[in-house]
Scaffold this motif. Sequence first.
Motif, PDB file in Angstrom:
ATOM      1  N   ALA B 154       0.837  -1.272  -0.058  1.00 28.04           N
ATOM      2  CA  ALA B 154      -0.196  -0.094  -0.036  1.00 28.04           C
ATOM      3  C   ALA B 154       0.950   1.336  -0.095  1.00 28.04           C
ATOM      4  O   ALA B 154       0.566   2.163  -0.567  1.00 28.04           O
ATOM      5  CB  ALA B 154      -1.002  -0.025   1.287  1.00 28.04           C
ATOM      6  N   ASN B 251     -11.334   1.185  15.469  1.00 26.21           N
ATOM      7  CA  ASN B 251     -12.819   1.033  15.935  1.00 26.21           C
ATOM      8  C   ASN B 251     -13.448   0.411  14.721  1.00 26.21           C
ATOM      9  O   ASN B 251     -14.740   0.499  14.500  1.00 26.21           O
ATOM     10  CB  ASN B 251     -13.624   2.367  16.154  1.00 26.21           C
ATOM     11  CG  ASN B 251     -13.275   3.323  15.038  1.00 26.21           C
ATOM     12  OD1 ASN B 251     -13.032   3.287  13.977  1.00 26.21           O
ATOM     13  ND2 ASN B 251     -13.938   4.716  15.280  1.00 26.21           N
ATOM     14  N   GLY B 252     -12.724  -0.120  13.763  1.00 21.85           N
ATOM     15  CA  GLY B 252     -13.244  -0.681  12.859  1.00 21.85           C
ATOM     16  C   GLY B 252     -13.247   0.178  11.493  1.00 21.85           C
ATOM     17  O   GLY B 252     -13.631  -0.484  10.227  1.00 21.85           O
ATOM     18  N   ARG B 253     -12.933   1.361  11.678  1.00 23.14           N
ATOM     19  CA  ARG B 253     -13.077   2.156  10.463  1.00 23.14           C
ATOM     20  C   ARG B 253     -11.824   1.833   9.528  1.00 23.14           C
ATOM     21  O   ARG B 253     -12.487   1.831   8.195  1.00 23.14           O
ATOM     22  CB  ARG B 253     -12.818   3.702  10.920  1.00 23.14           C
ATOM     23  CG  ARG B 253     -13.004   4.626   9.857  1.00 23.14           C
ATOM     24  CD  ARG B 253     -12.867   6.183  10.598  1.00 23.14           C
ATOM     25  NE  ARG B 253     -12.523   7.137   9.244  1.00 23.14           N
ATOM     26  CZ  ARG B 253     -12.729   8.343   9.515  1.00 23.14           C
ATOM     27  NH1 ARG B 253     -12.995   8.917  10.692  1.00 23.14           N
ATOM     28  NH2 ARG B 253     -12.356   9.179   8.442  1.00 23.14           N
ATOM     29  N   GLU B 254     -10.738   1.817   9.811  1.00 25.08           N
ATOM     30  CA  GLU B 254      -9.749   1.259   8.666  1.00 25.08           C
ATOM     31  C   GLU B 254     -10.139   0.056   7.979  1.00 25.08           C
ATOM     32  O   GLU B 254      -9.952  -0.226   6.982  1.00 25.08           O
ATOM     33  CB  GLU B 254      -8.265   0.823   9.355  1.00 25.08           C
ATOM     34  CG  GLU B 254      -7.946   2.240  10.241  1.00 25.08           C
ATOM     35  CD  GLU B 254      -8.113   1.938  11.646  1.00 25.08           C
ATOM     36  OE1 GLU B 254      -9.163   2.116  12.002  1.00 25.08           O
ATOM     37  OE2 GLU B 254      -7.088   1.941  12.409  1.00 25.08           O
ATOM     38  N   LEU B 255     -10.893  -0.878   8.855  1.00 27.04           N
ATOM     39  CA  LEU B 255     -11.107  -2.316   8.326  1.00 27.04           C
ATOM     40  C   LEU B 255     -12.447  -2.360   7.519  1.00 27.04           C
ATOM     41  O   LEU B 255     -12.499  -3.018   6.319  1.00 27.04           O
ATOM     42  CB  LEU B 255     -11.158  -3.120   9.308  1.00 27.04           C
ATOM     43  CG  LEU B 255     -11.239  -4.759   9.076  1.00 27.04           C
ATOM     44  CD1 LEU B 255      -9.847  -5.126   8.489  1.00 27.04           C
ATOM     45  CD2 LEU B 255     -11.778  -5.597  10.117  1.00 27.04           C
ATOM     46  N   SER B 256     -13.410  -1.427   7.646  1.00 29.70           N
ATOM     47  CA  SER B 256     -14.574  -1.557   7.059  1.00 29.70           C
ATOM     48  C   SER B 256     -15.140  -0.245   6.591  1.00 29.70           C
ATOM     49  O   SER B 256     -16.275  -0.357   5.796  1.00 29.70           O
ATOM     50  CB  SER B 256     -15.740  -2.050   8.299  1.00 29.70           C
ATOM     51  OG  SER B 256     -15.290  -3.323   8.514  1.00 29.70           O
ATOM     52  N   PHE B 257     -14.580   0.795   6.636  1.00 29.77           N
ATOM     53  CA  PHE B 257     -15.131   2.017   5.921  1.00 29.77           C
ATOM     54  C   PHE B 257     -14.091   2.136   4.673  1.00 29.77           C
ATOM     55  O   PHE B 257     -13.372   1.112   4.359  1.00 29.77           O
ATOM     56  CB  PHE B 257     -15.056   3.174   6.926  1.00 29.77           C
ATOM     57  CG  PHE B 257     -15.800   4.431   6.516  1.00 29.77           C
ATOM     58  CD1 PHE B 257     -16.873   4.330   5.895  1.00 29.77           C
ATOM     59  CD2 PHE B 257     -15.426   5.849   6.612  1.00 29.77           C
ATOM     60  CE1 PHE B 257     -17.935   5.178   5.518  1.00 29.77           C
ATOM     61  CE2 PHE B 257     -16.143   6.738   6.140  1.00 29.77           C
ATOM     62  CZ  PHE B 257     -17.472   6.608   5.666  1.00 29.77           C
ATOM     63  N   ASN B 258     -14.211   3.343   3.950  1.00 31.27           N
ATOM     64  CA  ASN B 258     -13.561   3.338   2.813  1.00 31.27           C
ATOM     65  C   ASN B 258     -12.518   4.479   2.689  1.00 31.27           C
ATOM     66  O   ASN B 258     -12.036   4.564   1.594  1.00 31.27           O
ATOM     67  CB  ASN B 258     -14.693   3.641   1.816  1.00 31.27           C
ATOM     68  CG  ASN B 258     -15.757   2.802   1.894  1.00 31.27           C
ATOM     69  OD1 ASN B 258     -15.695   1.503   1.651  1.00 31.27           O
ATOM     70  ND2 ASN B 258     -17.062   3.110   2.003  1.00 31.27           N
ATOM     71  N   ASP B 259     -12.038   4.972   3.607  1.00 31.09           N
ATOM     72  CA  ASP B 259     -11.158   6.118   3.607  1.00 31.09           C
ATOM     73  C   ASP B 259      -9.753   5.799   4.016  1.00 31.09           C
ATOM     74  O   ASP B 259      -8.914   6.696   3.878  1.00 31.09           O
ATOM     75  CB  ASP B 259     -11.719   7.272   4.386  1.00 31.09           C
ATOM     76  CG  ASP B 259     -11.899   7.078   5.862  1.00 31.09           C
ATOM     77  OD1 ASP B 259     -11.828   5.853   6.155  1.00 31.09           O
ATOM     78  OD2 ASP B 259     -12.284   7.988   6.455  1.00 31.09           O
ATOM     79  N   TRP B 260      -9.347   4.525   4.363  1.00 29.68           N
ATOM     80  CA  TRP B 260      -7.805   4.352   4.842  1.00 29.68           C
ATOM     81  C   TRP B 260      -7.294   3.598   3.695  1.00 29.68           C
ATOM     82  O   TRP B 260      -7.796   2.709   3.318  1.00 29.68           O
ATOM     83  CB  TRP B 260      -8.119   3.606   6.079  1.00 29.68           C
ATOM     84  CG  TRP B 260      -6.582   3.051   6.801  1.00 29.68           C
ATOM     85  CD1 TRP B 260      -5.804   3.761   7.079  1.00 29.68           C
ATOM     86  CD2 TRP B 260      -6.191   1.622   6.729  1.00 29.68           C
ATOM     87  NE1 TRP B 260      -4.637   3.013   7.535  1.00 29.68           N
ATOM     88  CE2 TRP B 260      -4.767   1.553   7.253  1.00 29.68           C
ATOM     89  CE3 TRP B 260      -6.522   0.363   6.313  1.00 29.68           C
ATOM     90  CZ2 TRP B 260      -4.062   0.409   7.399  1.00 29.68           C
ATOM     91  CZ3 TRP B 260      -5.821  -0.683   6.466  1.00 29.68           C
ATOM     92  CH2 TRP B 260      -4.682  -0.578   6.942  1.00 29.68           C
ATOM     93  N   ASP B 261      -5.980   3.911   3.436  1.00 30.18           N
ATOM     94  CA  ASP B 261      -5.329   3.444   2.342  1.00 30.18           C
ATOM     95  C   ASP B 261      -4.522   2.288   2.725  1.00 30.18           C
ATOM     96  O   ASP B 261      -3.684   1.704   1.689  1.00 30.18           O
ATOM     97  CB  ASP B 261      -4.670   4.613   1.652  1.00 30.18           C
ATOM     98  CG  ASP B 261      -3.799   4.991   2.065  1.00 30.18           C
ATOM     99  OD1 ASP B 261      -3.196   4.608   3.109  1.00 30.18           O
ATOM    100  OD2 ASP B 261      -3.368   6.518   1.856  1.00 30.18           O
ATOM    101  N   SER B 387      -4.550  -2.899  10.093  1.00 30.42           N
ATOM    102  CA  SER B 387      -6.150  -2.512   9.807  1.00 30.42           C
ATOM    103  C   SER B 387      -6.811  -2.570  10.930  1.00 30.42           C
ATOM    104  O   SER B 387      -7.964  -1.841  11.103  1.00 30.42           O
ATOM    105  CB  SER B 387      -6.652  -3.707   8.640  1.00 30.42           C
ATOM    106  OG  SER B 387      -6.533  -4.986   9.233  1.00 30.42           O
TER     107      SER B 387
END
Lengths: 487, 401
Positions: B154, B251-261, B387
């Motif tokens: 990445a 909190n799951g954002r990196e793993l399940s939301f769309n904005d972490w690269d 993640s």
Amino acid sequence: MSTGVLAFGAYLPQRRLQRQAIAAAHAWFEPSLAALARGERSMGGWDEDSNTLSVEAARACLAAQDRQQVNSLYIGSTSFPFLDRQNAALVAEALSLSPNLRTFDLASSRKAGTSALLAACEGDFHGGSALVIASDKRRTKAASSAEMTYGDGAAAVLVGEGDVLAELVGSHTLSVDFIDHFRTGESEFDYHWEARWVREEGVMKIVPEAVTALLHRTAVGASDIRHFCCPVGSAREQAALVHALGISADALVDNLETHCGNTGAAHPVLMLVGALEAAQPGQLILVAGFGQGCDVLLFRATEALARQSSGGGLQANLANRLEESNYFKFLSFNRLITMEHGIRAETDKNTGLSTAYRNRALTTGFHGGRCRECGTLQIPMAPICVNPDCAAVDSQDPHPFADAAAVLRSYTSDRLTYSPNPPAWYGMIQFEQGGRIMIDFTDVQVERGLHVGMPMRMVFRVRDYDHKRGFRRYYWKAAPVYQDQGD
Amino acid sequence: MASGIRDKVAILGMGCSRFGERWDANAEDLMVEAYTEALLDAGVETDAIEAAWLSTALDEQHVGKSAVPVASALRLPYIPATRVENYCASGTESFRGAVYAVAAGACDMALAVGVEKLKDTGYGGLPQRTRGTVNDLYWPNVSAPGSFAQLASAYSSKHHMAQDDLKRAMGHVSVKSHDNGSKNPKAHLRNKIDLDKVLNAAMIAEPLGLFDCCGVSDGAACAIVTTPDIARSLGKRDLITVKALQLSVSNGRELSFNDWDGSYFHTTRVAAEKAYKEAGITDPREQINMIEVHDCFSVTELVTMEDLYISEEGRASHDILDGFYDADGQVPCQIDGGLKCFGHPIGATGLRMLYEMYLQLQGRAEERQLQRDPIFGLTHNLGGFPSQNVSSVTIVGQAGA
């Protein structure tokens, strides 16, 4: 209203084991295998079984269909992984079919595939359609001719009434307790009797009798058959068979001996898919399923077939091939050899059946969630929306991800973690519709590797084998879509 | 309004066992080895300890559940004791428990002990265990190197950096840590290596080769903390105090939301920003004198240099290759060898990092002692996967600085 085929699809694992490699490994032991050492056979991955093959063939068949219309599912196979736990129920949920569904596993004979087709065509559609899948991945003894001639694969046909691609003209079944081979709960492998006897007393007598009865019943002349799908016998035997029947020699549909091998219960249906890809409107297609007698079904192609777009059929699957010349890989994938898997492989794979049942929308159906408040797609579905600007509670509806387009975000190939096919490839994929997941990959072509941004598609596979208890659990994996593999 | 931890708690004593393949020792032996050193250093007896925290991550491999193993091994006098676990950041968690207890006034003196006994699995690498009954149904079958290796794909994609160039910068990270570790008598790996050895090593998880991975070790470390007033009353001078203690958990954002690269640690950035604020650091590149980061893998250290705001984003490899983080560079990193060479007994690691900072700040690091007198030292302790992880940033320094 006509009854017949509404859609069709096929699936062959991409690996094609070179028969020369098998014969070379056994030359010291069974030099006669050299006579069969031409071409290649399809070879399922370690994470494929007849259920996963079924799912892939059915996905190809249903690509342009309304799955909610399917109200019956018939699967024919001699290699169902589960003897008591209906395999069709699993496949139905992997396909996200409606739960208001009649499900049937038809087993115990190579004609199970055609029997499934017959049962579906002659059943009551209740205003919907019936999905027929025929699938087999049969284990074979090393150095057997079955190892050389079998293949792994599946085919699916959606049948119903209305604007069919091919209408069923008629059918006939002959039941004969002819045992060319058998397998029981106590035996791991097929036990075969002499091939000459099978040909002379079995194939050459039983198939013609069934075909003749059907032609008589439907008042169709043998010479009018344009496509004859005969899944048994070598090319030479089949030539003799059509000659005896009076069917034109050029009506013989490729028996896939050269590029795939015999896929057991799937084979007649797979050949039917091949015939449908080639047939012109009005042409007659005869399909025979051999095993403890013979099923024969006669179809007539319609004008609708000419309007059918190709893709996901037999030809596409034959073209999507990866040559495999490492016979040891075949032995290992099929647990025909005891490999040193290492202590890491010893972690307990026991599945909590209650846990698995509660989570099966994710693990079997590959459903995530869509937030009603903000529209964010996410997988797995969670009680609180992952969108930091939303965080609504209990706001999600199930949303399917299995057929969503995805791209690769990050990846690795891992030689440390346990994999039956090292290195283990996995990483994060991003769905174009939104949502992402960290997941195992499969069908990576090592020489071509992966790159960030490439397209990925989801496939249904075995995740873990629990050899201690005989259970296996399934899940979805991401497979790379290489440039020449576009759907 | 909370005012933070700055200068409220002093480190009274620390100890650290020799790390490595300690076939000779049980976890209990390792704890005692670290603890006796800490008691001697602090100049107190066990009856002065009023509360204790034990950190271990893979307790199934050695001590089992609860804080009973630490209370029994050290014969603690029936005081409150708690076992904490937060992936590989567990060591910092036990320290946080002890420091907060003292800062809260709940007790005058508290103990943090971290231990891990990883070498009784029968194979190399971290133990392979269940990830939980539901996770086992759908998580990929990751190893630690495979999980962190993805940073490289990445990162090189985001910064348009050739994978070979990234691999060379990662290689320098490992060469530097081996140089440093060679000077540390307690380190697991004390051999020097060169870049060719890193680049040509067996691949573990693409692109991480054997020398991009840290040691898997047995070991223990501990800290005894108290208030600065009590430390002075016990005759201590030149106190080392805690300046900041921050933790951030995915909190799951990196793993399940769309904005972490996938190329950085969101948690580390959050924890670092809060820690600098708590410690009063405004320019970390200039003010922080030395760092111990969670270099479980070379690429982790590389991206962490940016997440700590010491290197600019996309510039870490340049700083690394310029020697900025070498022992004689501006901000020496892993002076003791780091996870890479000191070793990584998970529950002990966060405390081991603080042990080196503590020695350096007191001028007691012997052959490794930095020539410029350090004022602030930073430790970064990370657990989990890029993640979804737990990241801590701790700053310690001279009292009053």
